[in-house]
Motif scaffolding. Structure first.
Motif, PDB file in Angstrom:
ATOM      1  N   GLN A  41       0.844  -1.184   0.000  1.00  0.00           N
ATOM      2  CA  GLN A  41       0.000   0.000   0.000  1.00  0.00           C
ATOM      3  C   GLN A  41       0.885   1.242   0.000  1.00  0.00           C
ATOM      4  OE1 GLN A  41      -2.292  -0.577   3.543  1.00  0.00           O
ATOM      5  NE2 GLN A  41      -0.556  -0.332   4.913  1.00  0.00           N
ATOM      6  N   ILE A  42       0.272   2.395  -0.283  1.00  0.00           N
ATOM      7  CA  ILE A  42       0.988   3.671  -0.298  1.00  0.00           C
ATOM      8  C   ILE A  42       0.610   4.432   0.960  1.00  0.00           C
ATOM      9  CG2 ILE A  42       1.336   5.825  -1.550  1.00  0.00           C
ATOM     10  CD1 ILE A  42       0.477   4.305  -4.099  1.00  0.00           C
ATOM     11  N   VAL A  43       1.607   4.803   1.759  1.00  0.00           N
ATOM     12  CA  VAL A  43       1.378   5.506   3.019  1.00  0.00           C
ATOM     13  C   VAL A  43       1.764   6.965   2.831  1.00  0.00           C
ATOM     14  CG1 VAL A  43       1.913   5.600   5.479  1.00  0.00           C
ATOM     15  CG2 VAL A  43       1.877   3.390   4.294  1.00  0.00           C
ATOM     16  N   VAL A  44       0.810   7.852   3.083  1.00  0.00           N
ATOM     17  CA  VAL A  44       1.012   9.287   2.889  1.00  0.00           C
ATOM     18  C   VAL A  44       1.324   9.923   4.236  1.00  0.00           C
ATOM     19  CG1 VAL A  44       0.033  11.422   1.971  1.00  0.00           C
ATOM     20  CG2 VAL A  44      -0.665   9.212   1.010  1.00  0.00           C
ATOM     21  N   ILE A  45       2.497  10.559   4.342  1.00  0.00           N
ATOM     22  CA  ILE A  45       2.872  11.253   5.569  1.00  0.00           C
ATOM     23  C   ILE A  45       3.310  12.669   5.225  1.00  0.00           C
ATOM     24  CG2 ILE A  45       3.556   9.150   6.804  1.00  0.00           C
ATOM     25  CD1 ILE A  45       6.480   9.869   6.204  1.00  0.00           C
ATOM     26  N   GLY A  46       3.159  13.536   6.201  1.00  0.00           N
ATOM     27  CA  GLY A  46       3.558  14.930   6.023  1.00  0.00           C
ATOM     28  C   GLY A  46       3.123  15.740   7.222  1.00  0.00           C
ATOM     29  N   THR A  47       3.619  16.967   7.306  1.00  0.00           N
ATOM     30  CA  THR A  47       3.248  17.830   8.424  1.00  0.00           C
ATOM     31  C   THR A  47       1.844  18.388   8.206  1.00  0.00           C
ATOM     32  OG1 THR A  47       4.286  19.716   7.325  1.00  0.00           O
ATOM     33  CG2 THR A  47       5.643  18.463   8.895  1.00  0.00           C
ATOM     34  N   GLN A  48       1.299  18.965   9.273  1.00  0.00           N
ATOM     35  CA  GLN A  48      -0.004  19.599   9.151  1.00  0.00           C
ATOM     36  C   GLN A  48       0.057  20.732   8.118  1.00  0.00           C
ATOM     37  OE1 GLN A  48      -1.885  20.913  12.748  1.00  0.00           O
ATOM     38  NE2 GLN A  48      -1.562  18.971  13.812  1.00  0.00           N
ATOM     39  N   SER A  49      -1.003  20.821   7.330  1.00  0.00           N
ATOM     40  CA  SER A  49      -1.143  21.881   6.325  1.00  0.00           C
ATOM     41  C   SER A  49      -0.085  21.787   5.230  1.00  0.00           C
ATOM     42  CB  SER A  49      -1.070  23.269   6.985  1.00  0.00           C
ATOM     43  OG  SER A  49      -2.065  23.392   7.983  1.00  0.00           O
ATOM     44  N   SER A  50       0.477  20.593   5.043  1.00  0.00           N
ATOM     45  CA  SER A  50       1.440  20.432   3.947  1.00  0.00           C
ATOM     46  C   SER A  50       0.748  20.119   2.630  1.00  0.00           C
ATOM     47  CB  SER A  50       2.441  19.321   4.280  1.00  0.00           C
ATOM     48  OG  SER A  50       1.773  18.080   4.445  1.00  0.00           O
ATOM     49  N   GLY A  51      -0.567  19.850   2.681  1.00  0.00           N
ATOM     50  CA  GLY A  51      -1.309  19.582   1.450  1.00  0.00           C
ATOM     51  C   GLY A  51      -1.592  18.114   1.206  1.00  0.00           C
ATOM     52  N   LYS A  52      -1.516  17.258   2.259  1.00  0.00           N
ATOM     53  CA  LYS A  52      -1.767  15.816   2.069  1.00  0.00           C
ATOM     54  C   LYS A  52      -3.193  15.572   1.585  1.00  0.00           C
ATOM     55  CE  LYS A  52      -0.677  14.514   6.285  1.00  0.00           C
ATOM     56  NZ  LYS A  52      -2.096  14.264   6.380  1.00  0.00           N
ATOM     57  N   SER A  53      -4.156  16.189   2.249  1.00  0.00           N
ATOM     58  CA  SER A  53      -5.559  15.956   1.889  1.00  0.00           C
ATOM     59  C   SER A  53      -5.850  16.423   0.469  1.00  0.00           C
ATOM     60  CB  SER A  53      -6.474  16.681   2.877  1.00  0.00           C
ATOM     61  OG  SER A  53      -6.294  16.180   4.186  1.00  0.00           O
ATOM     62  N   SER A  54      -5.265  17.551   0.078  1.00  0.00           N
ATOM     63  CA  SER A  54      -5.497  18.046  -1.283  1.00  0.00           C
ATOM     64  C   SER A  54      -4.918  17.097  -2.322  1.00  0.00           C
ATOM     65  CB  SER A  54      -4.875  19.436  -1.441  1.00  0.00           C
ATOM     66  OG  SER A  54      -5.505  20.371  -0.577  1.00  0.00           O
ATOM     67  N   VAL A  55      -3.760  16.500  -2.008  1.00  0.00           N
ATOM     68  CA  VAL A  55      -3.165  15.530  -2.936  1.00  0.00           C
ATOM     69  C   VAL A  55      -4.080  14.328  -3.101  1.00  0.00           C
ATOM     70  CG1 VAL A  55      -1.237  13.934  -3.266  1.00  0.00           C
ATOM     71  CG2 VAL A  55      -0.801  16.272  -2.509  1.00  0.00           C
ATOM     72  N   LEU A  56      -4.617  13.812  -1.999  1.00  0.00           N
ATOM     73  CA  LEU A  56      -5.502  12.649  -2.070  1.00  0.00           C
ATOM     74  C   LEU A  56      -6.779  12.983  -2.838  1.00  0.00           C
ATOM     75  CD1 LEU A  56      -5.125  11.159   1.531  1.00  0.00           C
ATOM     76  CD2 LEU A  56      -4.170  10.277  -0.586  1.00  0.00           C
ATOM     77  N   GLU A  57      -7.356  14.149  -2.572  1.00  0.00           N
ATOM     78  CA  GLU A  57      -8.577  14.523  -3.282  1.00  0.00           C
ATOM     79  C   GLU A  57      -8.307  14.718  -4.770  1.00  0.00           C
ATOM     80  OE1 GLU A  57     -11.280  16.720   0.128  1.00  0.00           O
ATOM     81  OE2 GLU A  57      -9.981  17.951  -1.162  1.00  0.00           O
ATOM     82  N   SER A  58      -7.113  15.192  -5.098  1.00  0.00           N
ATOM     83  CA  SER A  58      -6.779  15.340  -6.514  1.00  0.00           C
ATOM     84  C   SER A  58      -6.673  13.981  -7.193  1.00  0.00           C
ATOM     85  CB  SER A  58      -5.464  16.112  -6.657  1.00  0.00           C
ATOM     86  OG  SER A  58      -5.584  17.418  -6.128  1.00  0.00           O
ATOM     87  N   LEU A  59      -6.153  12.997  -6.479  1.00  0.00           N
ATOM     88  CA  LEU A  59      -6.052  11.651  -7.047  1.00  0.00           C
ATOM     89  C   LEU A  59      -7.424  11.039  -7.250  1.00  0.00           C
ATOM     90  CD1 LEU A  59      -3.044  10.237  -4.969  1.00  0.00           C
ATOM     91  CD2 LEU A  59      -3.006  10.978  -7.361  1.00  0.00           C
ATOM     92  N   VAL A  60      -8.356  11.336  -6.321  1.00  0.00           N
ATOM     93  CA  VAL A  60      -9.711  10.788  -6.436  1.00  0.00           C
ATOM     94  C   VAL A  60     -10.535  11.614  -7.417  1.00  0.00           C
ATOM     95  CG1 VAL A  60     -11.840  10.281  -5.162  1.00  0.00           C
ATOM     96  CG2 VAL A  60      -9.613   9.833  -4.121  1.00  0.00           C
ATOM     97  N   GLY A  61     -10.290  12.921  -7.437  1.00  0.00           N
ATOM     98  CA  GLY A  61     -11.064  13.805  -8.306  1.00  0.00           C
ATOM     99  C   GLY A  61     -12.327  14.299  -7.662  1.00  0.00           C
ATOM    100  N   ARG A  62     -12.509  14.080  -6.356  1.00  0.00           N
ATOM    101  CA  ARG A  62     -13.707  14.527  -5.661  1.00  0.00           C
ATOM    102  C   ARG A  62     -13.327  15.061  -4.285  1.00  0.00           C
ATOM    103  NH1 ARG A  62     -18.538  12.483  -7.931  1.00  0.00           N
ATOM    104  NH2 ARG A  62     -19.509  13.857  -6.408  1.00  0.00           N
ATOM    105  N   ASP A  63     -14.161  15.999  -3.771  1.00  0.00           N
ATOM    106  CA  ASP A  63     -13.998  16.478  -2.395  1.00  0.00           C
ATOM    107  C   ASP A  63     -14.689  15.494  -1.458  1.00  0.00           C
ATOM    108  OD1 ASP A  63     -12.630  18.824  -3.049  1.00  0.00           O
ATOM    109  OD2 ASP A  63     -14.494  19.874  -3.516  1.00  0.00           O
ATOM    110  N   PHE A  64     -13.926  14.856  -0.596  1.00  0.00           N
ATOM    111  CA  PHE A  64     -14.546  13.895   0.326  1.00  0.00           C
ATOM    112  C   PHE A  64     -13.874  13.864   1.699  1.00  0.00           C
ATOM    113  CE2 PHE A  64     -11.033  11.660  -1.521  1.00  0.00           C
ATOM    114  CZ  PHE A  64     -10.570  10.794  -0.553  1.00  0.00           C
ATOM    115  N   LEU A  65     -12.765  14.602   1.896  1.00  0.00           N
ATOM    116  CA  LEU A  65     -12.046  14.569   3.163  1.00  0.00           C
ATOM    117  C   LEU A  65     -12.445  15.759   4.027  1.00  0.00           C
ATOM    118  CD1 LEU A  65      -8.461  13.536   1.969  1.00  0.00           C
ATOM    119  CD2 LEU A  65     -10.165  12.105   3.115  1.00  0.00           C
ATOM    120  N   PRO A  66     -12.468  15.551   5.362  1.00  0.00           N
ATOM    121  CA  PRO A  66     -12.816  16.663   6.258  1.00  0.00           C
ATOM    122  C   PRO A  66     -11.809  17.795   6.128  1.00  0.00           C
ATOM    123  CG  PRO A  66     -12.939  14.566   7.416  1.00  0.00           C
ATOM    124  CD  PRO A  66     -12.282  14.293   6.089  1.00  0.00           C
ATOM    125  N   ARG A  67     -12.294  19.001   6.313  1.00  0.00           N
ATOM    126  CA  ARG A  67     -11.455  20.191   6.229  1.00  0.00           C
ATOM    127  C   ARG A  67     -11.575  20.971   7.527  1.00  0.00           C
ATOM    128  NH1 ARG A  67      -7.887  20.666   1.839  1.00  0.00           N
ATOM    129  NH2 ARG A  67      -8.798  19.578   0.050  1.00  0.00           N
TER     130      ARG A  67
END
Length: 732
Positions: free
Chosen positions: A27-53
């Motif tokens: 599996q692919i494990v995504v790590i990073g600091t807060q506000s580094s843009g992890k959630s935006s990267v995941l949503e871009s891969l999915v193409g939909r807004d689905f993660l809490p903000r």
């Protein structure tokens, strides 16, 4: 090759059904600091807004995200491995192109991605509470869409340094441990996210990745927020790997701004704007950066990684399947014939108990002695050393021996050492062997009791009431044999006390003493009949003969003269010469004592006490003698030495007998009796029709564990079958 990622998704589904993470899937494990843009990267891969903000830490539980690519035909028909409920949901939403499904909501289909976001928030608050704490309990989400590539990603909480609000003080340590746990999986790919407006040398994500992947074989770096870099700066050197090289590469992306998110700008438009930005700012690197290139790279890396991991994964699954099969077999099948089952369990327990004593058990302990080996150690080490440590003359002083000699002679002075004193003293010493002998019985009994714990078979542990009754029956059998064995051991000691055999073949000193006593008696009679001069009769003559140096027995070349006047040489002979030398061996000073020497004044008895209330002479005749420490006379010394040597010689004979007889008695009356009668005792006490249902009632724990083992085995077998199908198609 494209079929490999769906295989992993299927395996993930299989293991999710049994709730296990014992097998680490690629599996692919995504790590990073807060506000580094992890959630935006995941949503871009999915193409939909689905993660809490929100602000601060939003991701407080790991999110395992499975992206499943579906085409136009697949979205209109249910999958073959879906159950009936899911098929019905798919049919109802056949017109929907994208949908999601959570593991914890079973077969519920989510077509509204706002509902998916709300469910993530609700499930997070349900487990972690409303504070900002984190917990390592993953949320599993699967998204089906024709716009995604097959990927399995894990979104982790953002790395933070300082606790805010009501976060726990050790929030930094908790997040670090959680991140390291997931990226330490050798089957994972690490996606280290770092924002472009920070110094890459301070990237916490790359620091964590380097700890578990020092060679960089599993690490891919993502640089976010390329559009937010200071004016006059760019990320060419970073993207080219000139600042910090990363083996799998460094990919730059441009995320939506917070204003774009608030205005709900579609991700498709954001990706178009990203491509335009790359062509304008980094034209030479545009083809190797951007969200689309990131998705393709992750898909390719994951497929190659799965290809490398799948053979080992297959081996691991087969090993675990074998282990769970053995575990399931140990729990047994539901009982149909209770009588037969009960008899088999009793027979197996009795056989294992006896085998443990004999040393033929299958599972032999390697950490400590047990069973027959420990009993042997008790006999020959513990009991043997204890008896050897008991000194033959322990607790006896020369004064005690001398007192016993005088008490055994009564009112008459003794010419010879009385035999009664020897018997009294040697019996006193023999009684000291009884306590360690009984202690040996106790130790063997304790070991026989302890063997029960080594024989707790899985079948017996399956039925707790049968186990308790079995232990009770064996304990009662051992308890009944304990008094019988103790009585026999006591009798062994009493037998030795009942008759002191001074004619024992090993008791050679007794014959020497007897020969000397008889010889002295003959000498005494002849001395009375001889004329030895005036004033030289009776006791002094005998004493002179006794203190005369002993001569060696005549050899073949020197026979005694029958007409010789030396009466001692004729009468004492070889035995007297041997014993006299034996007695003189430890006290040569007595050889120089002249015959007829009057008794010394330092007698072992005080002078009688004087009392003003006694008779006219002031002597109280009822006072007893008070022993005092003083030097013994030559004769007293010799008498004590005779008794000491006799006691020591006979005591060693008895100790040897007891050291041999006590283990034999314990083996016969306790160990062998229990071995021979254990099974019959268990059958007579337990094999009763009225007891079958009660004794063969399983514990709830065993039933639960059997069910879990059966489910896990089924999942492993299914996973092995899936991998075998892929191997047959020669995918790699």
């Amino acid at each position: 090759m494209e079929a490999l990622i769906p295989v992993i998704n299927k395996l993930q589904d299989v293991f999710n059904t049994v709730g296990t993470d014992s097998i680490q899937l690629p599996q692919i494990v995504v790590i990073g600091t807060q506000s580094s843009g992890k959630s935006s990267v995941l949503e871009s891969l999915v193409g939909r807004d689905f993660l809490p903000r929100g602000t601060g830490i939003v991701t407080r539980r790991p999110l395992v995200l499975q992206l499943v690519h579906v085409n136009s035909e697949e979205k209109k028909r249910p999958s073959e491995d879906e159950d009936g409920g899911h098929k019905q949901d798919i049919k109802e939403h056949a017109h929907v192109e994208e949908w999601g499904k959570f593991l914890h909501t079973k077969n519920k289909i989510y077509t509204d991605f706002d509902e998916i976001r709300q469910e993530i928030e609700n499930e997070t608050d349900r487990v972690t509470g409303t504070n900002k704490g984190i917990i390592d309990d993953a949320i599993h989400l699967k998204i089906y869409s024709p716009k995604v590539l097959n990927l399995t990603l894990v979104d982790l909480p953002g790395i933070t340094k300082v606790p805010v609000g009501d976060q726990p003080p050790d929030i930094e340590v908790q997040i670090r441990e959680m991140c390291l746990k997931y990226i330490a999986n050798p089957n994972s790919i690490i996606l280290a996210v770092t924002s472009a407006n920070t110094d890459m040398a301070t990237s916490e994500a790359l620091k964590f990745a380097k700890e578990v992947d020092p060679d960089g074989r599993r690490t891919l770096a993502v640089i976010t927020k390329l559009d937010l870099m200071d004016a006059g700066t760019d990320a060419h050197d970073v993207l080219m790997g000139r600042v910090i090289p990363v083996k799998l590469g460094i990919i730059g992306v441009v995320n939506r701004s917070q204003m774009d998110i608030n205005k709900r700008k579609p991700i498709e438009e954001a990706i178009k704007d990203e491509a335009a930005f790359m062509q304008r700012k980094y034209p030479s690197l545009a083809s190797r950066n951007g969200t689309s290139h990131l998705a393709r790279t992750l898909n390719r890396l994951l497929m190659h990684h799965i290809r490398d991991c799948l053979p080992d994964l297959k081996t691991r699954i087969n090993v675990m399947a074998s282990q769970f099969q053995q575990l399931l077999n140990s729990f047994g099948e539901p009982v149909d014939d209770k009588g037969t089952t009960l008899l088999q369990i009793i027979t197996k327990f009795a056989a294992q108990y006896c085998n443990t004593i004999e040393g033929t058990a299958r599972n032999i302990e390697t950490t400590e002695l047990c069973g027959g080996a420990r009993i042997c150690y008790i006999f020959h080490e513990t009991f043997g050393r204890t008896l050897d440590s008991i000194e033959p003359l322990g607790g006896l002083s020369q004064l005690d021996i001398l007192t016993a000699i005088r008490n055994a002679t009564g009112p008459r002075p003794a010419l010879f050492v009385p035999e009664v004193s020897f018997e009294l003293l040697v019996k006193k010493q023999i009684r000291r062997l009884e306590e360690p002998s009984l202690r040996c019985v106790e130790l063997v009994h304790e070991e026989m009791q302890r063997i029960i714990n080594h024989c707790g078979t899985q079948e017996l542990l399956r039925f707790p009431r049968l186990h308790d009754r079995t232990v009770e029956v064996v304990t009662n059998l051992l308890r009944k044999r304990l008094p019988v064995t103790n009585s026999m051991v006591e009798n062994i000691v009493q037998i030795e006390l009942a008759y002191v055999n001074t004619k024992h073949p090993d008791f050679a000193d007794a014959s020497l003493v007897s020969a000397l006593v008889n010889s002295k008696e003959e000498l005494r009679k002849q001395q009375r009949n001889r004329s030895v001069g005036p004033g030289d009769h009776g006791f002094h003559s005998v004493q002179a003969a006794e203190n005369k140096p002993a001569k060696p027995p005549p050899g073949p070349a020197m026979q005694p003269d029958p007409h010789s006047s030396n009466a001692e040489d004729k009468i004492l002979g070889a035995s007297a010469w041997k014993l006299n030398n034996w007695l003189r061996g430890s006290n040569q000073s007595s050889e120089n004592t002249p015959a007829g020497t009057p008794p010394q004044q330092n007698s072992p008895i005080h002078s009688p006490k004087m009392s003003v209330t006694s008779g006219p002479h002031g002597v109280n005749l009822l006072d007893t003698a008070t022993p005092i420490s003083r030097k013994l006379s030559p004769r007293e010394q010799r008498d004590c030495e005779v008794i000491e040597r006799l006691i020591k010689s006979y005591f060693l004979i008895v100790r040897k007998n007891i050291q041999d007889s006590v283990p034999k008695a314990i083996m016969h009356f306790l160990v062998n009796f229990v071995k021979d009668n254990l099974q019959s005792e268990l059958v007579s006490q337990l094999y009763k029709t009225d007891f079958f249902s009660d004794l063969l009632q399983e514990s709830d724990q065993i039933g639960t564990r059997r069910k879990e083992a059966a489910e896990m085995l089924k999942a492993l077998q299914k996973a092995g079958h899936i991998i075998s199908e892929i191997r047959e198609t020669h995918v790699w």
